[in-house]
Motif scaffolding. Structure first.
Motif, mmCIF file in Angstrom:
data_model
loop_
_atom_site.group_PDB
_atom_site.id
_atom_site.type_symbol
_atom_site.label_atom_id
_atom_site.label_comp_id
_atom_site.label_asym_id
_atom_site.label_seq_id
_atom_site.Cartn_x
_atom_site.Cartn_y
_atom_site.Cartn_z
ATOM 1 N N MET A 56 0.827 -1.214 0.000
ATOM 2 C CA MET A 56 0.000 0.000 0.000
ATOM 3 C C MET A 56 0.858 1.259 0.000
ATOM 4 O O MET A 56 2.017 1.234 0.363
ATOM 5 C CB MET A 56 -0.912 -0.009 1.233
ATOM 6 C CG MET A 56 -2.302 -0.522 0.921
ATOM 7 S SD MET A 56 -3.161 0.541 -0.228
ATOM 8 C CE MET A 56 -3.904 -0.687 -1.279
ATOM 9 N N HIS A 57 0.182 2.316 -0.315
ATOM 10 C CA HIS A 57 0.937 3.571 -0.462
ATOM 11 C C HIS A 57 0.850 4.402 0.793
ATOM 12 O O HIS A 57 -0.159 4.390 1.470
ATOM 13 C CB HIS A 57 0.360 4.385 -1.625
ATOM 14 C CG HIS A 57 0.274 3.551 -2.863
ATOM 15 N ND1 HIS A 57 1.363 3.260 -3.624
ATOM 16 C CD2 HIS A 57 -0.781 2.912 -3.441
ATOM 17 C CE1 HIS A 57 0.991 2.497 -4.629
ATOM 18 N NE2 HIS A 57 -0.316 2.276 -4.534
ATOM 19 N N LEU A 116 -1.909 9.918 -0.477
ATOM 20 C CA LEU A 116 -1.319 9.865 -1.814
ATOM 21 C C LEU A 116 0.153 9.484 -1.759
ATOM 22 O O LEU A 116 0.859 9.806 -0.809
ATOM 23 C CB LEU A 116 -1.418 11.239 -2.484
ATOM 24 C CG LEU A 116 -2.824 11.735 -2.831
ATOM 25 C CD1 LEU A 116 -2.731 13.169 -3.310
ATOM 26 C CD2 LEU A 116 -3.444 10.853 -3.895
ATOM 27 N N ARG A 117 0.538 8.793 -2.770
ATOM 28 C CA ARG A 117 1.969 8.608 -2.973
ATOM 29 C C ARG A 117 2.201 8.720 -4.451
ATOM 30 O O ARG A 117 1.507 8.080 -5.240
ATOM 31 C CB ARG A 117 2.381 7.235 -2.451
ATOM 32 C CG ARG A 117 3.809 7.200 -2.027
ATOM 33 C CD ARG A 117 4.289 5.807 -1.894
ATOM 34 N NE ARG A 117 4.603 5.299 -3.227
ATOM 35 C CZ ARG A 117 5.356 4.225 -3.418
ATOM 36 N NH1 ARG A 117 5.788 3.518 -2.388
ATOM 37 N NH2 ARG A 117 5.647 3.816 -4.636
ATOM 38 N N PRO A 169 -7.779 4.191 -17.303
ATOM 39 C CA PRO A 169 -7.956 2.966 -18.084
ATOM 40 C C PRO A 169 -6.656 2.511 -18.752
ATOM 41 O O PRO A 169 -6.480 1.313 -18.984
ATOM 42 C CB PRO A 169 -8.997 3.359 -19.141
ATOM 43 C CG PRO A 169 -9.665 4.576 -18.604
ATOM 44 C CD PRO A 169 -8.649 5.277 -17.780
ATOM 45 N N GLU A 170 -5.769 3.412 -19.006
ATOM 46 C CA GLU A 170 -4.547 2.997 -19.708
ATOM 47 C C GLU A 170 -3.612 2.217 -18.807
ATOM 48 O O GLU A 170 -2.995 1.250 -19.229
ATOM 49 C CB GLU A 170 -3.835 4.225 -20.291
ATOM 50 C CG GLU A 170 -4.376 4.510 -21.688
ATOM 51 C CD GLU A 170 -4.000 5.881 -22.197
ATOM 52 O OE1 GLU A 170 -2.892 6.323 -21.857
ATOM 53 O OE2 GLU A 170 -4.831 6.474 -22.911
ATOM 54 N N THR A 171 -3.487 2.663 -17.562
ATOM 55 C CA THR A 171 -2.559 1.965 -16.643
ATOM 56 C C THR A 171 -3.296 1.019 -15.714
ATOM 57 O O THR A 171 -2.679 0.245 -14.998
ATOM 58 C CB THR A 171 -1.823 2.991 -15.764
ATOM 59 O OG1 THR A 171 -2.815 3.696 -15.000
ATOM 60 C CG2 THR A 171 -1.026 3.983 -16.595
ATOM 61 N N SER A 172 -4.631 1.114 -15.708
ATOM 62 C CA SER A 172 -5.473 0.310 -14.808
ATOM 63 C C SER A 172 -5.223 0.655 -13.341
ATOM 64 O O SER A 172 -5.556 -0.115 -12.447
ATOM 65 C CB SER A 172 -5.250 -1.180 -15.072
ATOM 66 O OG SER A 172 -6.278 -1.934 -14.516
ATOM 67 N N GLN A 173 -4.630 1.837 -13.117
ATOM 68 C CA GLN A 173 -4.421 2.263 -11.733
ATOM 69 C C GLN A 173 -5.680 2.954 -11.224
ATOM 70 O O GLN A 173 -6.450 3.505 -12.002
ATOM 71 C CB GLN A 173 -3.225 3.217 -11.662
ATOM 72 C CG GLN A 173 -1.914 2.484 -11.860
ATOM 73 C CD GLN A 173 -0.754 3.445 -11.993
ATOM 74 O OE1 GLN A 173 -0.927 4.600 -12.412
ATOM 75 N NE2 GLN A 173 0.423 2.973 -11.652
ATOM 76 N N MET A 174 -5.793 2.920 -9.907
ATOM 77 C CA MET A 174 -7.016 3.474 -9.337
ATOM 78 C C MET A 174 -6.708 4.224 -8.055
ATOM 79 O O MET A 174 -5.783 3.863 -7.333
ATOM 80 C CB MET A 174 -7.975 2.327 -9.027
ATOM 81 C CG MET A 174 -9.378 2.781 -8.913
ATOM 82 S SD MET A 174 -10.538 1.451 -9.138
ATOM 83 C CE MET A 174 -12.033 2.395 -8.984
ATOM 84 N N ALA A 175 -7.510 5.272 -7.803
ATOM 85 C CA ALA A 175 -7.367 5.982 -6.534
ATOM 86 C C ALA A 175 -8.729 6.046 -5.852
ATOM 87 O O ALA A 175 -9.766 6.143 -6.516
ATOM 88 C CB ALA A 175 -6.855 7.395 -6.786
ATOM 89 N N LEU A 176 -8.705 5.956 -4.510
ATOM 90 C CA LEU A 176 -9.954 5.955 -3.752
ATOM 91 C C LEU A 176 -9.893 7.004 -2.655
ATOM 92 O O LEU A 176 -8.866 7.156 -1.984
ATOM 93 C CB LEU A 176 -10.165 4.600 -3.077
ATOM 94 C CG LEU A 176 -10.257 3.387 -3.984
ATOM 95 C CD1 LEU A 176 -10.288 2.104 -3.151
ATOM 96 C CD2 LEU A 176 -11.521 3.456 -4.863
ATOM 97 N N GLU A 183 -7.555 0.146 1.738
ATOM 98 C CA GLU A 183 -7.004 1.424 2.195
ATOM 99 C C GLU A 183 -7.246 2.510 1.166
ATOM 100 O O GLU A 183 -7.321 2.235 -0.035
ATOM 101 C CB GLU A 183 -5.518 1.265 2.462
ATOM 102 C CG GLU A 183 -5.320 0.502 3.757
ATOM 103 C CD GLU A 183 -3.877 0.557 4.205
ATOM 104 O OE1 GLU A 183 -3.153 1.484 3.799
ATOM 105 O OE2 GLU A 183 -3.499 -0.356 4.968
ATOM 106 N N ALA A 184 -7.325 3.726 1.672
ATOM 107 C CA ALA A 184 -7.527 4.852 0.771
ATOM 108 C C ALA A 184 -6.222 5.152 0.030
ATOM 109 O O ALA A 184 -5.150 4.707 0.436
ATOM 110 C CB ALA A 184 -7.960 6.066 1.578
ATOM 111 N N GLY A 185 -6.335 5.870 -1.082
ATOM 112 C CA GLY A 185 -5.137 6.278 -1.799
ATOM 113 C C GLY A 185 -5.018 5.579 -3.141
ATOM 114 O O GLY A 185 -6.006 5.092 -3.696
ATOM 115 N N PHE A 186 -3.809 5.559 -3.614
ATOM 116 C CA PHE A 186 -3.568 4.991 -4.944
ATOM 117 C C PHE A 186 -3.336 3.499 -4.873
ATOM 118 O O PHE A 186 -2.688 3.016 -3.959
ATOM 119 C CB PHE A 186 -2.350 5.680 -5.577
ATOM 120 C CG PHE A 186 -2.636 7.117 -5.915
ATOM 121 C CD1 PHE A 186 -3.332 7.438 -7.076
ATOM 122 C CD2 PHE A 186 -2.221 8.142 -5.064
ATOM 123 C CE1 PHE A 186 -3.600 8.772 -7.374
ATOM 124 C CE2 PHE A 186 -2.484 9.465 -5.372
ATOM 125 C CZ PHE A 186 -3.179 9.792 -6.527
#
Ligand code: C2E
Ligand code: MG
Ligand code: MG
Length: 759
Positions: free
Chosen positions: A1-2, A12-13, A47-54, A65-68
């Motif tokens: 986790m970040h 955030l990280r 969508p390009e990296t499939s990364q997500m932040a909450l 956990e919250a964050g990226f």
């Protein structure tokens, strides 16, 4: 986790995270308090990296956990498996803002929750990003589930489901909406011993889980109130949680929970209070999960709603059953009413047509019912109708239906296999009608006219059969009532013969009623002599019936018929009373020590009040009990020894004589004889008849006489017609003789004049 970074609402990280996503998040983040107040969370997806932040709220909903997050599936570890794939493809497809997606998350702490993911319009500054909000819609889903439950139950009540389907659908609905893996309904039923027990009637489980063995085990056991978790919830009426099924002793009856890895669950009662204020507990619902779930705050409230809905269904079912009952049943008698009886006959026609079988329909109309209503009032009429209905139901053979068609009309549907005995049954019905009814100390009498029709000979529809039975019934009514008529179409020869013999017997029975009221009976007395003392020891009272037209009916003809009905009891009472009166007359004249023998019927001896009644009778005429000897046959005694013998004993104790009539004809053993409370034996005429020719009979008579002497019983020989018979009897030591040789039965007056000096 970040690791967390400095923004108000988001950890955030930046390392490894696409700058686009990072920037989008920074520019669009609302303060956490705002999110919490508005009850939504934020999410961003590249969508390009499939990364997500909450955002923190969104992360809370998803139990991560919250964050990226490097990969979006890291955010979805709590999403129910079934919903994961649709969710991933939804996000990857860059969802349009107008399309939201609902999915479920499950956790040990909160149980199952419904979330709604809604995209926001694309930010012109970050056109490639997808972002949106996440809302917990569990309360909305629960509301719609409650609606759905109501719908399921209404569907069921509307008739499109069976109770089983409806409950299984309800269970399934609850499992799917609340995230349970197993759900079952246990309902109460009586055990073979009559106690209440709970049985698992319906269950459902997630199809991908192998819970078959748990299902099998559950449906094969019964739980007593208080037994196991289900039994204790039923008994206490309170919901309960189980957090560790494997180690909970309340599951000791259901060990397959281990194998099936069920872990925790919630069990609650289904209860309702009916209109009369009674609390009903028709069953218990149980839900288990393979997760170790903790108590969920929303569940008690929800389960109360579910319980109430199911209870409402149970109550409505009860209500429907009552309505159905009211629609089909005649209120006064509890029999099927006219319309329902017609339905039953119509069904019987259809079934018989298919199976090519037959059945009979008896139409019964009470005679002389109206005078009862007019003379004694409606309540008296009701008593007769209710009691007759009760008698009719008692007589109905297995598979028969009994109905009241209205007023004093009844009907009986006699199934094919009981038709062979239809004539006997009709005879019983006529007797049931003519047996008096008691109303406030008054005996009410009616009779019945019965018409019988048969399917298919007399008709193939309900109206045709009824009409034919009705017509047959009217033929009887016009013929003097109290009888039966089989519709002529339906009477093959055998039936016609049976019918005429029934008709004769029934006629005789009716006439007997009148005979008693019209004083048509009289007694004759046949002397019993003591040949040693040359005195008349006793007389036997023998009943005679002279009809109004002067014809004499022998007792052998009418006594058996009277015995089959209640009449014999009335006749017997009359005989005893008349014999006592006559004996008093004889003793007052010149027959000082004379006794009287009276013949009794089995049913008279079955009456435990007989000793008291007889004692009162003899006393009323100034006689002693030993002046009266009651004759009964072995056959009568053997019919109901357990009822008859105690009455005999009581009579003997009071001093009454008891004579075993027709001795030797029955099957009583000597062992039985030894213990019988009797005072004399009457050797049957059949042994006396051939005494001079048959050595056997001589031996038998000698044995009976010896037996009597040993047992201190008097022995009387009856039917003595010749001097030879008399001689042998005297040689055998039998001194008490009755028979035509010495005298025939005669009227009281003849006895008095024939023996002016007494016995
Ligand atoms: P039971 O008690 O065996 O009565 C004796 C029967 O034998 C009488 O017939 C009598 O008339 C007849 N009998 C007497 N001596 C001779 C004889 O020398 N030769 C022949 N062939 N017959 C003789 P009855 O009066 O016709 O009675 C027949 C049966 O009816 C009686 O048999 C008794 O079982 C029954 N019975 C008569 N009166 C009553 C009554 O008041 N109540 C009841 N329950 N049954 C009765
Ligand atoms: Mg007798
Ligand atoms: Mg006899």
């Amino acid at each position: 986790m970040h690791e967390t970074a400095g923004h108000a609402s988001l950890a955030l990280r930046n390392a490894g995270i696409s700058p686009r996503l990072s920037l989008a998040v920074r520019q669009n983040t609302a303060p956490a308090v705002l999110e919490e107040a508005a009850a939504f969370g934020r999410w961003w997806f590249d969508p390009e990296t499939s990364q997500m932040a909450l955002s923190r709220a969104a992360a809370g909903y998803l139990h991560v956990e919250a964050g990226f997050h490097d990969r979006m599936d890291n955010c979805f570890i709590a999403v129910v498996l079934d919903d994961l794939l649709p969710l991933v493809s939804y996000l990857s497809g860059r969802p349009h803002p107008s399309t939201s997606l609902d999915f479920r998350v499950i956790s040990a702490v909160d149980g199952l929750h419904w979330l709604r993911m809604t995209p926001l319009p694309a930010d012109p500054a970050h056109p490639h990003m997808v972002s949106g909000i996440l809302v917990d819609i569990t309360p909305i889903k629960h509301a719609s589930m409650r609606e759905r439950l109501g719908f399921e139950l209404t569907e069921f009540l509307g008739g499109s489901h069976t109770l089983g389907d409806a409950i299984t659908n309800v269970i399934q609905l609850i499992c799917k909406n609340l995230g349970w893996d197993w759900g079952a309904y246990w309902s109460t039923e009586p055990s073979p011993q009559g106690a209440t027990r709970l049985a698992c009637k319906y269950f459902w489980h997630q199809p991908e889980l192998d819970l078959a063995s748990f299902g099998q085990e559950s449906s094969s056991i019964f739980l007593a109130p208080g037994e196991g978790l289900v039994g204790s919830v039923w008994k206490s009426g309170k919901p309960d949680w189980v957090e560790d099924m494997v180690n909970d002793l309340r599951f000791s009856q259901r060990t397959n929970d281990r194998e099936c890895r069920l872990w925790s669950g919630y069990v609650f009662p289904v209860t309702y209070v009916s209109a009369d204020g009674h609390q009903h507990s028709p069953g218990v619902l149980e839900f288990y999960s393979c997760l170790s779930r903790q108590q969920e705050a929303q569940l008690p409230k929800l389960s109360a709603t579910i319980g109430a809905l199911i209870a409402q269904m149970a109550r409505r079912l009860e209500h429907q059953a009552t309505i159905l009952h009211l629609a089909q049943v005649d209120e006064l008698t509890g029999l099927s009413n006219r319309s329902h009886f017609y339905e039953l006959v119509t069904q019987a026609c259809a079934m018989s047509a298919k199976a090519k079988t037959s059945f009979a329909l008896a139409f019964i109309d009470l005679d002389r019912f109206k005078p009862i209503n007019d003379g004694f009032g409606h309540e008296a009429g009701n008593v007769v109708l209710r009691e007759f209905a009760y008698r009719l139901r008692d007589l109905a053979p297995a598979g028969a239906s009994v109905g009241r068609l209205g007023g004093d009309e009844f009907a009986l549907l006699i199934p094919g296999d009981a038709m062979a005995n239809a004539a006997g049954l009709v005879e019983d019905i006529l007797r049931a009608a003519s047996t008096p009814f008691a109303f406030e100390g008054v005996e009410l009498t009616v009779s019945a006219s019965v018409g019988v029709s048969t399917y298919p000979q007399c008709g193939e529809t309900c109206p045709a059969l009824l009409q034919s039975a009705d017509a047959a019934m009217y033929r009887i009514k016009n013929n003097g009532r109290n009888g039966c008529c089989f519709d002529s179409v339906s009477s093959p020869n055998a039936l016609a013969q049976q019918q005429s013999s029934i008709a004769q017997r029934l006629q005789l029975e009716t006439d007997l009623h009148h005979a008693l009221q019209g004083d048509e009976f009289f007694l004759t007395y046949q002397p019993i002599f003591n040949t040693f003392s040359q005195r008349m020891d006793a007389v036997e009272a023998l009943i005679r019936w002279r009809r109004a037209d002067g014809t004499l009916v022998p007792p052998d003809v009418f006594i058996p018929i009277a015995e089959q009905s209640h009449l014999i009891v009335h006749i017997g009472k009359w005989v005893v009373s008349r014999a006592c009166r006559d004996l008093a007359t004889l003793r007052a004249a010149h027959f000082k020590d004379l006794k009287v023998h009276v013949n009794m019927a089995a049913s008279e001896f079955a009456n435990s009040a007989l000793p008291d009644e007889l004692q009162a009778q003899v006393a009323a005429f100034g006689l002693a009990p030993h002046n009266l000897s009651l004759e009964l046959t072995e056959g009568m005694l053997m019919k109901r020894p357990d009822q008859v013998i105690p009455v005999m004993r009581a009579l003997r104790q009071l001093g009454f004589g008891i004579s075993l009539d027709d001795f030797g004809m029955g099957h009583s053993s000597l062992a039985l004889l030894k213990n019988l409370p009797i005072s004399s034996l009457k050797i049957d005429r059949s042994f006396v008849r051939d005494l001079s020719q048959q050595r056997n009979d001589r031996a038998i008579v000698k044995t009976i006489v010896d037996l009597g002497r040993h047992m201190e019983l008097e022995v009387i020989a009856e039917g003595v017609e010749t001097a030879a018979q008399l001689e042998i009897l005297q040689q055998s030591g039998c001194s008490l003789i009755q028979g035509y040789l010495l005298d025939r039965p005669m009227a009281l007056a003849d006895l008095l004049t024939k023996y002016p000096a007494g016995g």
